[in-house]
Design a protein around this motif. Structure first.
Motif, mmCIF file in Angstrom:
data_model
loop_
_atom_site.group_PDB
_atom_site.id
_atom_site.type_symbol
_atom_site.label_atom_id
_atom_site.label_comp_id
_atom_site.label_asym_id
_atom_site.label_seq_id
_atom_site.Cartn_x
_atom_site.Cartn_y
_atom_site.Cartn_z
ATOM 1 N N GLU A 135 22.345 -6.661 -0.335
ATOM 2 C CA GLU A 135 23.383 -7.652 -0.616
ATOM 3 C C GLU A 135 24.336 -7.843 0.555
ATOM 4 N N LEU A 136 24.640 -6.766 1.267
ATOM 5 C CA LEU A 136 25.621 -6.843 2.345
ATOM 6 C C LEU A 136 25.021 -7.310 3.667
ATOM 7 N N ALA A 137 23.746 -7.002 3.904
ATOM 8 C CA ALA A 137 23.171 -7.259 5.222
ATOM 9 C C ALA A 137 22.328 -8.521 5.305
ATOM 10 N N THR A 138 21.668 -8.900 4.217
ATOM 11 C CA THR A 138 20.630 -9.923 4.318
ATOM 12 C C THR A 138 21.175 -11.283 4.705
ATOM 13 N N GLU A 139 22.286 -11.698 4.111
ATOM 14 C CA GLU A 139 22.719 -13.070 4.358
ATOM 15 C C GLU A 139 23.183 -13.288 5.790
ATOM 16 N N THR A 140 23.461 -12.216 6.542
ATOM 17 C CA THR A 140 23.817 -12.364 7.950
ATOM 18 C C THR A 140 22.651 -12.025 8.868
ATOM 19 N N ALA A 141 21.956 -10.925 8.596
ATOM 20 C CA ALA A 141 20.858 -10.496 9.468
ATOM 21 C C ALA A 141 19.524 -11.095 9.058
ATOM 22 N N GLY A 142 19.409 -11.602 7.828
ATOM 23 C CA GLY A 142 18.113 -12.033 7.334
ATOM 24 C C GLY A 142 17.238 -10.833 7.031
ATOM 25 N N PHE A 143 15.989 -11.076 6.697
ATOM 26 C CA PHE A 143 15.050 -9.995 6.443
ATOM 27 C C PHE A 143 14.348 -9.539 7.717
ATOM 28 N N TYR A 144 14.199 -10.438 8.666
ATOM 29 C CA TYR A 144 13.303 -10.173 9.788
ATOM 30 C C TYR A 144 13.997 -9.552 10.991
ATOM 31 N N ASN A 145 15.266 -9.188 10.835
ATOM 32 C CA ASN A 145 15.949 -8.363 11.830
ATOM 33 C C ASN A 145 16.140 -6.940 11.310
ATOM 34 N N LEU A 146 15.323 -6.557 10.325
ATOM 35 C CA LEU A 146 15.367 -5.222 9.737
ATOM 36 C C LEU A 146 14.153 -4.413 10.201
ATOM 37 N N SER A 147 14.241 -3.098 10.043
ATOM 38 C CA SER A 147 13.158 -2.226 10.494
ATOM 39 C C SER A 147 12.144 -1.923 9.404
ATOM 40 N N GLY A 148 12.420 -2.353 8.154
ATOM 41 C CA GLY A 148 11.628 -1.873 7.043
ATOM 42 C C GLY A 148 12.098 -0.486 6.636
ATOM 43 N N PHE A 149 11.472 0.075 5.628
ATOM 44 C CA PHE A 149 11.959 1.335 5.054
ATOM 45 C C PHE A 149 11.539 2.535 5.897
ATOM 46 N N VAL A 150 12.453 3.504 6.030
ATOM 47 C CA VAL A 150 12.123 4.826 6.572
ATOM 48 C C VAL A 150 12.584 5.866 5.562
ATOM 49 N N ASP A 151 11.805 6.941 5.402
ATOM 50 C CA ASP A 151 12.139 7.882 4.332
ATOM 51 C C ASP A 151 12.975 9.066 4.797
ATOM 52 N N ASP A 152 12.970 9.397 6.093
ATOM 53 C CA ASP A 152 13.873 10.396 6.650
ATOM 54 C C ASP A 152 13.893 11.690 5.834
ATOM 55 N N THR A 153 12.732 12.271 5.605
ATOM 56 C CA THR A 153 12.707 13.453 4.734
ATOM 57 C C THR A 153 11.868 14.575 5.304
ATOM 58 N N ARG A 154 12.283 15.798 4.970
ATOM 59 C CA ARG A 154 11.476 16.989 5.218
ATOM 60 C C ARG A 154 10.602 17.313 4.011
ATOM 61 N N ALA A 155 10.920 16.724 2.880
ATOM 62 C CA ALA A 155 10.236 17.036 1.626
ATOM 63 C C ALA A 155 8.957 16.194 1.534
ATOM 64 N N PHE A 156 7.861 16.732 2.031
ATOM 65 C CA PHE A 156 6.617 15.985 2.177
ATOM 66 C C PHE A 156 6.183 15.344 0.867
ATOM 67 N N ALA A 157 6.236 16.108 -0.219
ATOM 68 C CA ALA A 157 5.722 15.597 -1.490
ATOM 69 C C ALA A 157 6.554 14.457 -2.057
ATOM 70 N N SER A 158 7.764 14.247 -1.526
ATOM 71 C CA SER A 158 8.615 13.168 -2.029
ATOM 72 C C SER A 158 8.424 11.857 -1.280
ATOM 73 N N ILE A 159 7.625 11.839 -0.225
ATOM 74 C CA ILE A 159 7.489 10.615 0.581
ATOM 75 C C ILE A 159 6.992 9.435 -0.259
ATOM 76 N N PRO A 160 5.937 9.584 -1.074
ATOM 77 C CA PRO A 160 5.525 8.427 -1.888
ATOM 78 C C PRO A 160 6.615 7.950 -2.832
ATOM 79 N N ALA A 161 7.372 8.875 -3.425
ATOM 80 C CA ALA A 161 8.427 8.486 -4.358
ATOM 81 C C ALA A 161 9.497 7.666 -3.665
ATOM 82 N N ARG A 162 9.869 8.044 -2.457
ATOM 83 C CA ARG A 162 10.915 7.332 -1.727
ATOM 84 C C ARG A 162 10.478 5.913 -1.377
ATOM 85 N N HIS A 163 9.255 5.763 -0.902
ATOM 86 C CA HIS A 163 8.756 4.424 -0.584
ATOM 87 C C HIS A 163 8.603 3.584 -1.850
#
Length: 475
Positions: A401-429
């Protein structure tokens, strides 16, 4: 009698039925897409050696400071949770007992993203179908232990099970990359890649800085006795990381400042500290800012994407740091001056087609005020996804809500999960894709996007944009 644990198919999707129906259709198009995990902290050693995970507590509780910090906030000691002490003192070693403590306090996670990750893991990964509690703790432990003991539940095998297209580790500048060499020999070198993290050698005021710089000299083979040699050693390690498949560098300084020093002043400060003088706090910050500026210059030379995520006052409690070491949940967000901080770097490199930078924050007050306008105008900048305190359903929605109307979608990096918890990676995505589907469905319901456009965007946010944000480097 225990409570059944089920995952509702519409979890984290909009409550309004009309909007939810649209969101379901969008989500169905992205739910099965591969995972791109380019900002991760699973150790390279785990992939290189492909050893089994120890047990449920050592996999899901002890190494996950999101989990342990909540228990600590209620007065449960880190000793009781099995966190190793720096002095080698006695801590709880019975993993089943640690697991029981976690299950007995399951209610503490109500309303938190940790509950979302763990529920997803329990059901989807471990085939557990009862809610954690004191009564169910041992049964759940045994079920997870049986899965963990399977040969199919090893780090390399989970790459396929979780459909991870590529995953990065985060490695210090002083790493010899031996584990990544082993990974490459096993045929996974293009799927598990390193990320260059030089914070320890940039933070000149750190207590271990001299040792870190000596280690840098040893691993690079370049004398770091003066500042020129230090820079040459950094460049050499960056080349080694690129050769090992790295696509990015990663920088977690307190401030976003990128103001360059006069080269002679930087060299003189470096020489004084190498000689044993303690820098002032502001001198240390100035040196870090200079090295971020120098990193941008190096990025233009070698192609590593520069990730910056400032604004964390790390290891807030000195006693916990001294007793248990770094990264034990006592990292607290602080405000970031992004607009002024990155201006020197972007003034010099922001329109250089060779430079690529991704800006992250956990100070969400700067999304609409600073970061979205920066990403929305500088071609070198992409805005990184919410992380850590903001990788929650509401935090992700606020980001959109805060970023899209100024940056749009295509100036974003997509999702990163930033986790050490390997088994949680699918849940985060999965959560990110559900939140995006809901946000896009609302745009469709308000007749601001066509449903076909919204589906295209959801696909791009899941796969196209992260692939583009972290391109492979020709070498």
């Amino acid at each position: 009698m225990t409570t059944p644990l089920t995952l509702h198919p519409h979890r984290a999707l909009p409550a309004d039925p009309a909007v939810r129906d649209i969101a379901v259709r969008i989500y169905e198009q992205v739910a099965g897409l591969p995972l791109i995990s380019m900002h991760g902290h699973v150790e390279a050693q785990a992939f290189a050696e492909n050893t089994p995970f120890a047990d449920p507590a050592q996999l899901l509780i002890v190494p996950d400071h999101y989990v342990t910090r909540m228990l600590a906030s209620q007065g449960i000691s880190y000793d009781a949770l099995g966190l190793a002490r720096s002095d080698g003192g006695a801590v709880e070693t019975d993993s089943r007992k640690i697991w029981r403590t976690f299950c007995e306090n399951w209610k503490l996670y109500r309303g938190t993203p940790s509950r979302y990750w763990i529920e997803h893991e329990l059901v989807e990964v471990f085939d557990v179908h009862e809610m954690p509690s004191a009564e169910s703790a041992d049964r759940i432990y045994d079920q997870i232990a049986a899965v963990v003991a399977s040969d199919d539940f090893r780090p390399q095998q989970l790459l396929d099970r979780f459909d991870i297209e590529i995953i990065s580790t985060t490695d210090p500048a002083t790493s010899d990359l031996a584990f990544h060499a082993s990974i490459a020999e096993q045929g996974l070198g293009e799927r598990v890649v390193p990320t260059f993290r030089p914070d320890a050698v940039f933070q000149i005021g750190g207590p271990a800085w001299t040792r870190e710089v000596d280690d840098l000299a040893a691993v690079s083979g370049i004398d770091t006795g003066d500042f020129s040699g230090f820079l040459d050693a950094i460049r050499e390690r960056r080349r080694a990381f690129v050769a090992a498949g790295a696509r990015a560098s990663d920088h977690g300084h307190l401030r976003a400042d990128t103001t360059p020093m006069d080269p002679a002043d930087a060299a003189a400060l470096y020489a004084r500290v190498r000689a044993g003088e303690r820098p002032s706090r502001e001198e240390a910050f100035a040196f870090e800012a200079h090295m971020l500026f120098m990193t941008a210059e190096m990025s233009c030379e070698d192609g590593l994407v520069m990730q910056i995520h400032p604004g964390v006052l790390r290891d807030h409690h000195s006693g916990v740091l001294e007793t248990y070491g770094k990264d034990k949940g006592y990292d607290i967000p602080v405000p970031v001056d992004y607009a002024r901080g990155v201006q020197p770097m972007l003034d010099r490199f922001g329109r250089d087609p060779r430079f690529h930078c991704i800006l992250f924050t956990i100070d969400e007050t700067v999304y609409s005020r600073e970061l979205a306008p920066i990403a929305g105008t500088y071609p070198s900048v992409r805005l990184g996804a919410p992380w850590w305190f903001l990788d929650s359903p509401d935090g992700m929605r606020r980001f959109r809500e805060l970023a899209t109307e100024t940056a749009g979608f295509y100036n974003l990096s997509g999702f990163v999960d930033d986790t050490r918890a390997f088994a949680s990676i699918p849940a985060r995505h999965d959560l990110s894709r559900r939140v995006d589907a809901g946000y896009l469905a609302n745009l469709v319901a308000e007749h601001r996007l066509g449903e076909d456009e919204a589906t295209d965007v959801a696909i791009d946010l899941s796969t196209t944009l992260p692939r583009a944000a972290y391109p492979p480097i020709a070498h």
